[in-house]
Design a protein around this motif. Structure first.
Motif, PDB file in Angstrom:
ATOM      1  N   ALA A 215       0.865  -1.267  -0.069  1.00  0.00           N
ATOM      2  CA  ALA A 215      -0.034   0.052  -0.052  1.00  0.00           C
ATOM      3  C   ALA A 215       0.624   1.254  -0.011  1.00  0.00           C
ATOM      4  CB  ALA A 215      -0.790  -0.194   1.282  1.00  0.00           C
ATOM      5  N   GLU A 216       1.984   1.316   0.899  1.00  0.00           N
ATOM      6  CA  GLU A 216       2.945   2.301   0.728  1.00  0.00           C
ATOM      7  C   GLU A 216       3.507   2.715  -0.526  1.00  0.00           C
ATOM      8  OE1 GLU A 216       5.439   1.906   4.004  1.00  0.00           O
ATOM      9  OE2 GLU A 216       3.983   1.955   5.632  1.00  0.00           O
ATOM     10  N   THR A 217       3.912   1.638  -0.962  1.00  0.00           N
ATOM     11  CA  THR A 217       4.512   1.805  -2.465  1.00  0.00           C
ATOM     12  C   THR A 217       3.513   2.179  -3.616  1.00  0.00           C
ATOM     13  OG1 THR A 217       5.801  -0.295  -2.084  1.00  0.00           O
ATOM     14  CG2 THR A 217       5.938   0.353  -4.262  1.00  0.00           C
ATOM     15  N   LEU A 218       2.376   1.735  -3.715  1.00  0.00           N
ATOM     16  CA  LEU A 218       1.193   2.141  -4.655  1.00  0.00           C
ATOM     17  C   LEU A 218       0.665   3.709  -4.120  1.00  0.00           C
ATOM     18  CD1 LEU A 218      -0.029  -1.208  -5.627  1.00  0.00           C
ATOM     19  CD2 LEU A 218       1.569   0.246  -7.083  1.00  0.00           C
ATOM     20  N   LEU A 219       0.808   4.042  -3.057  1.00  0.00           N
ATOM     21  CA  LEU A 219       0.191   5.235  -2.486  1.00  0.00           C
ATOM     22  C   LEU A 219       0.535   6.412  -3.605  1.00  0.00           C
ATOM     23  CD1 LEU A 219      -1.513   6.549  -0.303  1.00  0.00           C
ATOM     24  CD2 LEU A 219       0.650   7.355   0.874  1.00  0.00           C
ATOM     25  N   PRO A 220       1.486   6.746  -4.091  1.00  0.00           N
ATOM     26  CA  PRO A 220       1.346   7.924  -5.095  1.00  0.00           C
ATOM     27  C   PRO A 220       0.644   7.558  -6.270  1.00  0.00           C
ATOM     28  CG  PRO A 220       3.736   7.278  -4.411  1.00  0.00           C
ATOM     29  CD  PRO A 220       2.954   6.168  -3.718  1.00  0.00           C
ATOM     30  N   LEU A 221       0.675   6.360  -6.875  1.00  0.00           N
ATOM     31  CA  LEU A 221      -0.336   6.187  -7.902  1.00  0.00           C
ATOM     32  C   LEU A 221      -1.884   6.234  -7.529  1.00  0.00           C
ATOM     33  CD1 LEU A 221      -1.149   4.974 -10.846  1.00  0.00           C
ATOM     34  CD2 LEU A 221      -0.792   2.827  -9.838  1.00  0.00           C
ATOM     35  N   ALA A 222      -2.204   5.783  -6.372  1.00  0.00           N
ATOM     36  CA  ALA A 222      -3.491   5.957  -5.773  1.00  0.00           C
ATOM     37  C   ALA A 222      -4.014   7.531  -5.789  1.00  0.00           C
ATOM     38  CB  ALA A 222      -3.725   5.067  -4.551  1.00  0.00           C
ATOM     39  N   GLU A 223      -2.966   8.317  -5.115  1.00  0.00           N
ATOM     40  CA  GLU A 223      -3.161   9.634  -5.098  1.00  0.00           C
ATOM     41  C   GLU A 223      -3.321  10.368  -6.170  1.00  0.00           C
ATOM     42  OE1 GLU A 223       0.088  10.999  -2.665  1.00  0.00           O
ATOM     43  OE2 GLU A 223      -1.071  10.559  -0.615  1.00  0.00           O
ATOM     44  N   ALA A 224      -2.561  10.030  -7.286  1.00  0.00           N
ATOM     45  CA  ALA A 224      -2.570  10.791  -8.482  1.00  0.00           C
ATOM     46  C   ALA A 224      -4.070  10.214  -9.240  1.00  0.00           C
ATOM     47  CB  ALA A 224      -1.524  10.295  -9.493  1.00  0.00           C
ATOM     48  N   ARG A 225      -4.467   9.217  -9.047  1.00  0.00           N
ATOM     49  CA  ARG A 225      -5.671   9.085  -9.648  1.00  0.00           C
ATOM     50  C   ARG A 225      -7.086   9.216  -8.634  1.00  0.00           C
ATOM     51  NH1 ARG A 225      -6.089   5.217 -13.824  1.00  0.00           N
ATOM     52  NH2 ARG A 225      -3.895   4.842 -14.992  1.00  0.00           N
ATOM     53  N   GLY A 226      -6.824   9.793  -7.412  1.00  0.00           N
ATOM     54  CA  GLY A 226      -8.007  10.222  -6.503  1.00  0.00           C
ATOM     55  C   GLY A 226      -8.341   8.881  -5.863  1.00  0.00           C
ATOM     56  N   VAL A 227      -7.835   7.725  -5.690  1.00  0.00           N
ATOM     57  CA  VAL A 227      -8.187   6.753  -4.952  1.00  0.00           C
ATOM     58  C   VAL A 227      -7.675   6.595  -3.710  1.00  0.00           C
ATOM     59  CG1 VAL A 227      -8.438   4.095  -5.157  1.00  0.00           C
ATOM     60  CG2 VAL A 227      -8.344   5.476  -7.158  1.00  0.00           C
ATOM     61  N   LEU A 248       2.152 -10.389  -5.223  1.00  0.00           N
ATOM     62  CA  LEU A 248       0.681 -10.875  -5.297  1.00  0.00           C
ATOM     63  C   LEU A 248      -0.193  -9.723  -4.914  1.00  0.00           C
ATOM     64  CD1 LEU A 248      -0.717 -14.109  -4.029  1.00  0.00           C
ATOM     65  CD2 LEU A 248      -1.491 -12.073  -3.016  1.00  0.00           C
ATOM     66  N   VAL A 249       0.229  -9.127  -3.586  1.00  0.00           N
ATOM     67  CA  VAL A 249      -0.395  -8.106  -3.059  1.00  0.00           C
ATOM     68  C   VAL A 249      -0.236  -6.800  -3.802  1.00  0.00           C
ATOM     69  CG1 VAL A 249      -0.735  -6.641  -1.038  1.00  0.00           C
ATOM     70  CG2 VAL A 249      -0.077  -8.954  -0.897  1.00  0.00           C
ATOM     71  N   SER A 250       0.906  -6.603  -4.424  1.00  0.00           N
ATOM     72  CA  SER A 250       0.978  -5.223  -5.110  1.00  0.00           C
ATOM     73  C   SER A 250       0.139  -5.445  -6.729  1.00  0.00           C
ATOM     74  CB  SER A 250       2.446  -5.096  -5.446  1.00  0.00           C
ATOM     75  OG  SER A 250       3.470  -4.971  -4.516  1.00  0.00           O
ATOM     76  N   ASN A 251       0.173  -6.571  -7.069  1.00  0.00           N
ATOM     77  CA  ASN A 251      -0.606  -6.675  -8.314  1.00  0.00           C
ATOM     78  C   ASN A 251      -2.186  -6.391  -8.177  1.00  0.00           C
ATOM     79  OD1 ASN A 251       1.485  -7.356  -9.763  1.00  0.00           O
ATOM     80  ND2 ASN A 251       1.037  -9.425 -10.413  1.00  0.00           N
ATOM     81  N   LEU A 252      -2.624  -6.929  -6.756  1.00  0.00           N
ATOM     82  CA  LEU A 252      -3.969  -6.990  -6.655  1.00  0.00           C
ATOM     83  C   LEU A 252      -4.358  -5.257  -6.169  1.00  0.00           C
ATOM     84  CD1 LEU A 252      -4.612  -9.943  -4.244  1.00  0.00           C
ATOM     85  CD2 LEU A 252      -5.536  -9.451  -6.439  1.00  0.00           C
ATOM     86  N   LEU A 253      -3.303  -4.714  -5.633  1.00  0.00           N
ATOM     87  CA  LEU A 253      -3.497  -3.367  -5.162  1.00  0.00           C
ATOM     88  C   LEU A 253      -3.676  -2.336  -6.680  1.00  0.00           C
ATOM     89  CD1 LEU A 253      -1.659  -2.654  -1.980  1.00  0.00           C
ATOM     90  CD2 LEU A 253      -4.181  -2.842  -2.393  1.00  0.00           C
ATOM     91  N   HIS A 254      -2.475  -2.845  -7.523  1.00  0.00           N
ATOM     92  CA  HIS A 254      -2.385  -1.973  -8.495  1.00  0.00           C
ATOM     93  C   HIS A 254      -3.877  -2.220  -9.439  1.00  0.00           C
ATOM     94  CE1 HIS A 254      -1.297  -1.265 -12.787  1.00  0.00           C
ATOM     95  NE2 HIS A 254      -0.306  -0.650 -12.413  1.00  0.00           N
ATOM     96  N   ASN A 255      -4.044  -3.219  -9.555  1.00  0.00           N
ATOM     97  CA  ASN A 255      -5.611  -3.538 -10.435  1.00  0.00           C
ATOM     98  C   ASN A 255      -6.665  -2.809  -9.767  1.00  0.00           C
ATOM     99  OD1 ASN A 255      -4.085  -5.194 -12.391  1.00  0.00           O
ATOM    100  ND2 ASN A 255      -4.921  -7.202 -11.855  1.00  0.00           N
ATOM    101  N   ALA A 256      -6.660  -2.912  -8.469  1.00  0.00           N
ATOM    102  CA  ALA A 256      -7.748  -2.301  -7.731  1.00  0.00           C
ATOM    103  C   ALA A 256      -7.704  -0.790  -7.680  1.00  0.00           C
ATOM    104  CB  ALA A 256      -7.566  -2.575  -6.168  1.00  0.00           C
ATOM    105  N   VAL A 257      -6.462  -0.109  -7.890  1.00  0.00           N
ATOM    106  CA  VAL A 257      -6.654   1.197  -8.154  1.00  0.00           C
ATOM    107  C   VAL A 257      -6.793   1.737  -9.512  1.00  0.00           C
ATOM    108  CG1 VAL A 257      -4.736   3.221  -8.191  1.00  0.00           C
ATOM    109  CG2 VAL A 257      -4.662   1.511  -6.261  1.00  0.00           C
ATOM    110  N   VAL A 258      -6.145   0.749 -10.387  1.00  0.00           N
ATOM    111  CA  VAL A 258      -6.294   1.286 -11.845  1.00  0.00           C
ATOM    112  C   VAL A 258      -7.580   1.139 -12.304  1.00  0.00           C
ATOM    113  CG1 VAL A 258      -5.615   0.857 -14.258  1.00  0.00           C
ATOM    114  CG2 VAL A 258      -3.913   0.839 -12.509  1.00  0.00           C
ATOM    115  N   HIS A 259      -8.315  -0.103 -12.052  1.00  0.00           N
ATOM    116  CA  HIS A 259      -9.763  -0.373 -12.253  1.00  0.00           C
ATOM    117  C   HIS A 259     -10.517   0.163 -11.384  1.00  0.00           C
ATOM    118  CE1 HIS A 259      -8.519  -2.823 -15.618  1.00  0.00           C
ATOM    119  NE2 HIS A 259      -7.260  -3.173 -15.053  1.00  0.00           N
ATOM    120  N   ASN A 260     -10.642   1.572 -11.419  1.00  0.00           N
ATOM    121  CA  ASN A 260     -11.657   2.043 -10.099  1.00  0.00           C
ATOM    122  C   ASN A 260     -12.230   3.214 -10.869  1.00  0.00           C
ATOM    123  OD1 ASN A 260     -12.266   2.933  -7.435  1.00  0.00           O
ATOM    124  ND2 ASN A 260     -10.585   1.740  -6.831  1.00  0.00           N
ATOM    125  N   LEU A 261     -13.177   3.845  -9.893  1.00  0.00           N
ATOM    126  CA  LEU A 261     -13.921   4.968 -10.522  1.00  0.00           C
ATOM    127  C   LEU A 261     -13.008   6.287 -10.695  1.00  0.00           C
ATOM    128  CD1 LEU A 261     -16.540   5.034  -7.571  1.00  0.00           C
ATOM    129  CD2 LEU A 261     -16.772   4.268 -10.098  1.00  0.00           C
TER     130      LEU A 261
END
Length: 355
Positions: A215-227, A248-261
């Protein structure tokens, strides 16, 4: 000798021995009590032991000969009937060895040992056929995906050669983007191969710590997408490869962030432990998916939302395929459920670490 001939000789030999034992019982318990020598009685002739032996021996010999022949014929027929299922299994094995995996034995009859063997063989053929079909689809898709960046590179180079005054910086940037995608695809294929082979060292791993790091690693991507990414749960200890479980967890989080609202999306990551298993649950908001569509997302090069192939963090279509392979390599299960209000709920269940 064939198995049928061996069984036939065994049946005939058993029947012959049984007949000989029966005649021996007659000799021991009947003829031995008949006295030998001259016998006198009320009749003109009273047979003694010698007379009975001379009359009994030819009859016993013919009886044993009949039993042997009867055993051969009956044993040959019975052995043929018993071994008939093996002929069907052998034919199916030959067809499978020649590459025909669609053939099934479908052995009728009672649920005996041969039926269990045939059913197990049919189940194995079904799994092999599905695996081979999946590998063929994977090879075709991988070839297509690997060819795409090479074709784009070739097109860019041809355009640059035919247009000398083209902006070199723009060309270099586009080539860098295409090359980065090719590298990401190759790395994903290597991770997928490593997970499927199970070539990793097992060590104690806490899924809650893995989820926090991802989650910490993908936090910048999530913030950039408003997630908004939220993690919760308890300590969930299992055994496996820390690097692969982090992937495994990074892939799940990446997909959950990218495929979001497009805005105000959420991703919830929860870990739990109970009994002999630990669970990691990743839920996200997003577009609505049908259950049929959700069931196909773990296949290679499947994309959940019809997004374009290029662009920032577009992925290569192997995220959930890698998740499935890593989960199976760790002896776990993966479940994807499309949520009624939109989005996806992914549950990874692994074996808990025993003290």
């Amino acid at each position: 000798m064939s198995v049928r001939l061996k069984l036939t000789l065994s049946y005939a030999g058993f029947l012959l021995v049984a007949g000989a034992l029966l005649l021996a019982v007659v000799w021991l318990f009947l003829l031995r009590y008949v006295p030998d020598g001259q016998m006198t009685g009320p009749g003109p002739f009273v047979p003694n032991r010698g007379d009975l032996v001379r009359a009994f021996t030819p009859a016993a010999t013919w009886a044993l000969l009949f039993l042997f022949v009867f055993g051969l014929l009956g044993g040959w027929i019975l052995a043929g009937r018993m071994l008939a299922p093996l002929a069907r299994i052998t034919e199916a094995t030959r067809l499978a060895a020649s590459g025909s995996l669609s053939h099934r034995i479908a052995l009728p009859g009672r649920q005996d040992e041969f039926r269990e063997l045939a059913d197990s063989f049919d189940a194995m053929l079904a799994r092999l056929e599905a695996h081979v079909a999946e590998q063929r689809r994977f090879a075709a898709n991988a070839s297509h995906e690997l060819r795409t960046p090479l074709a784009i590179t070739q097109t860019l180079l041809d355009v640059a050669r035919n247009t000398p005054d083209r902006d070199i910086d723009e060309l270099i940037e586009r080539l860098r983007t295409v090359n980065t995608r090719a590298i990401e695809l190759t790395d994903a294929l290597l991770v997928l191969s490593r997970a499927e082979q199970g070539s990793f060292v097992r060590e104690p791993v806490d899924l809650s710590l893995v989820a926090e790091e991802a989650a910490e690693t993908l936090l910048p991507l999530a913030e950039a997408r408003g997630v908004t990414v939220r993690t919760s749960g308890v300590v969930a200890r299992t055994t496996g490869s820390y690097a692969l479980l982090l992937q495994l967890v990074s892939n799940l989080l990446h997909n959950a962030v990218v495929h979001n609202l497009p805005a105000n999306g959420t991703v919830d990551v929860t870990t739990s432990a109970g009994g002999d298993a630990v669970e990691l649950v990743v839920e996200n908001t997003g577009v609505q998916l049908t259950p049929e569509r959700a069931a196909t997302l773990t296949e290679p090069f499947q994309r959940g939302s019809e997004r374009v192939r290029t662009g920032d963090h577009a992925g290569v279509g192997l995220g959930l395929a890698i998740v499935r392979s890593i989960t199976e390599a760790h002896g776990g299960t993966l479940a994807l459920v499309a949520q009624p209000h939109g989005g996806l709920r992914v549950t990874v269940r692994l074996v808990a670490q025993h003290p």
